[in-house]
Scaffold this motif. Sequence first.
Motif, PDB file in Angstrom:
ATOM      1  N   VAL A  67      -0.040 -32.541   3.782  1.00 19.76           N
ATOM      2  CA  VAL A  67       0.682 -33.298   2.755  1.00 19.76           C
ATOM      3  C   VAL A  67       0.705 -32.520   1.438  1.00 19.76           C
ATOM      4  CG1 VAL A  67       0.652 -35.396   1.346  1.00 19.76           C
ATOM      5  CG2 VAL A  67       0.227 -35.538   3.796  1.00 19.76           C
ATOM      6  N   LEU A  68      -0.439 -31.988   1.043  1.00 16.08           N
ATOM      7  CA  LEU A  68      -0.536 -31.263  -0.228  1.00 16.08           C
ATOM      8  C   LEU A  68       0.339 -30.017  -0.262  1.00 16.08           C
ATOM      9  CD1 LEU A  68      -4.347 -31.300  -1.038  1.00 16.08           C
ATOM     10  CD2 LEU A  68      -2.533 -32.274  -2.423  1.00 16.08           C
ATOM     11  N   PHE A  69       0.410 -29.322   0.857  1.00 18.00           N
ATOM     12  CA  PHE A  69       1.093 -28.034   0.891  1.00 18.00           C
ATOM     13  C   PHE A  69       2.493 -28.122   1.477  1.00 18.00           C
ATOM     14  CE2 PHE A  69      -3.243 -25.685   1.222  1.00 18.00           C
ATOM     15  CZ  PHE A  69      -3.562 -26.108  -0.045  1.00 18.00           C
ATOM     16  N   ARG A  70       3.053 -29.309   1.514  1.00 19.77           N
ATOM     17  CA  ARG A  70       4.410 -29.478   2.032  1.00 19.77           C
ATOM     18  C   ARG A  70       5.405 -28.913   1.032  1.00 19.77           C
ATOM     19  NH1 ARG A  70       4.423 -34.753   3.694  1.00 19.77           N
ATOM     20  NH2 ARG A  70       3.752 -33.980   5.697  1.00 19.77           N
ATOM     21  N   PRO A  71       6.306 -28.051   1.500  1.00 21.81           N
ATOM     22  CA  PRO A  71       7.299 -27.492   0.562  1.00 21.81           C
ATOM     23  C   PRO A  71       8.193 -28.584  -0.027  1.00 21.81           C
ATOM     24  CG  PRO A  71       7.306 -26.304   2.663  1.00 21.81           C
ATOM     25  CD  PRO A  71       6.445 -27.526   2.838  1.00 21.81           C
ATOM     26  N   GLN A  72       8.470 -28.460  -1.307  1.00 22.07           N
ATOM     27  CA  GLN A  72       9.356 -29.388  -2.016  1.00 22.07           C
ATOM     28  C   GLN A  72      10.535 -28.587  -2.553  1.00 22.07           C
ATOM     29  OE1 GLN A  72       8.640 -32.706  -2.187  1.00 22.07           O
ATOM     30  NE2 GLN A  72       6.748 -32.358  -1.079  1.00 22.07           N
ATOM     31  N   GLY A  73      11.718 -28.811  -2.011  1.00 23.36           N
ATOM     32  CA  GLY A  73      12.903 -28.094  -2.494  1.00 23.36           C
ATOM     33  C   GLY A  73      12.805 -26.594  -2.318  1.00 23.36           C
ATOM     34  N   GLY A  74      12.211 -26.157  -1.207  1.00 25.93           N
ATOM     35  CA  GLY A  74      12.096 -24.732  -0.950  1.00 25.93           C
ATOM     36  C   GLY A  74      10.894 -24.068  -1.605  1.00 25.93           C
ATOM     37  N   ARG A  75      10.195 -24.792  -2.489  1.00 25.06           N
ATOM     38  CA  ARG A  75       9.007 -24.256  -3.153  1.00 25.06           C
ATOM     39  C   ARG A  75       7.791 -25.044  -2.732  1.00 25.06           C
ATOM     40  NH1 ARG A  75       9.514 -23.862  -9.459  1.00 25.06           N
ATOM     41  NH2 ARG A  75       7.395 -24.461  -9.033  1.00 25.06           N
ATOM     42  N   LEU A  76       6.683 -24.378  -2.710  1.00 29.05           N
ATOM     43  CA  LEU A  76       5.430 -25.045  -2.404  1.00 29.05           C
ATOM     44  C   LEU A  76       4.914 -25.693  -3.678  1.00 29.05           C
ATOM     45  CD1 LEU A  76       3.354 -25.457  -0.148  1.00 29.05           C
ATOM     46  CD2 LEU A  76       2.197 -23.429  -0.973  1.00 29.05           C
ATOM     47  N   GLU A  77       4.815 -27.012  -3.667  1.00 29.65           N
ATOM     48  CA  GLU A  77       4.344 -27.752  -4.842  1.00 29.65           C
ATOM     49  C   GLU A  77       3.009 -28.402  -4.502  1.00 29.65           C
ATOM     50  OE1 GLU A  77       5.626 -27.968  -7.886  1.00 29.65           O
ATOM     51  OE2 GLU A  77       7.358 -26.726  -7.387  1.00 29.65           O
ATOM     52  N   LEU A  78       1.990 -28.039  -5.236  1.00 27.86           N
ATOM     53  CA  LEU A  78       0.671 -28.622  -5.035  1.00 27.86           C
ATOM     54  C   LEU A  78       0.470 -29.728  -6.063  1.00 27.86           C
ATOM     55  CD1 LEU A  78      -1.356 -25.319  -4.634  1.00 27.86           C
ATOM     56  CD2 LEU A  78      -0.371 -26.726  -2.836  1.00 27.86           C
TER      57      LEU A  78
END
Length: 135
Positions: A67-78
């Motif tokens: 869940v923490l390391f799921r890419p958001q919009g092509g970027r990895l958002e922590l």
Amino acid sequence: MYRLDIAEVAQRSGLNPSTLRYYEKRGLIASDGRHGLRREYDDSVLTRLALIALGRRAGFSLNEIGVLFRPQGGRLELSRQELQNQAGKLRSQAEELKVTADLLDHIAACSAPSHLECPRFQAILKDAFIPEDTE
């Protein structure tokens, strides 16, 4: 970008190929395809594996890491908040471990005939491990 086969990823990451396949099955990493019978990965998988290792070391479960390391919009958002929360938990655990280490050091060095006769041991033990009455 450079492509690595599963053996190269295993060697560079220090993980077994079976762990890599498990991480892939869990959706934590993804292969780019196959070369013959071997999976191939983009070299960025090594960064992803380093983040997974950091997450494991920080006490996150594989589900939480997913869940923490799921890419958001092509970027990895922590999640900075989740990371700060976990850092606080680790600091608390570190303090508990320090108290326990101090107690063990005292037990090892104590000159009292019996540790149960040592007032300092009793005080440390009580402060660290005996809950106060909640009445």
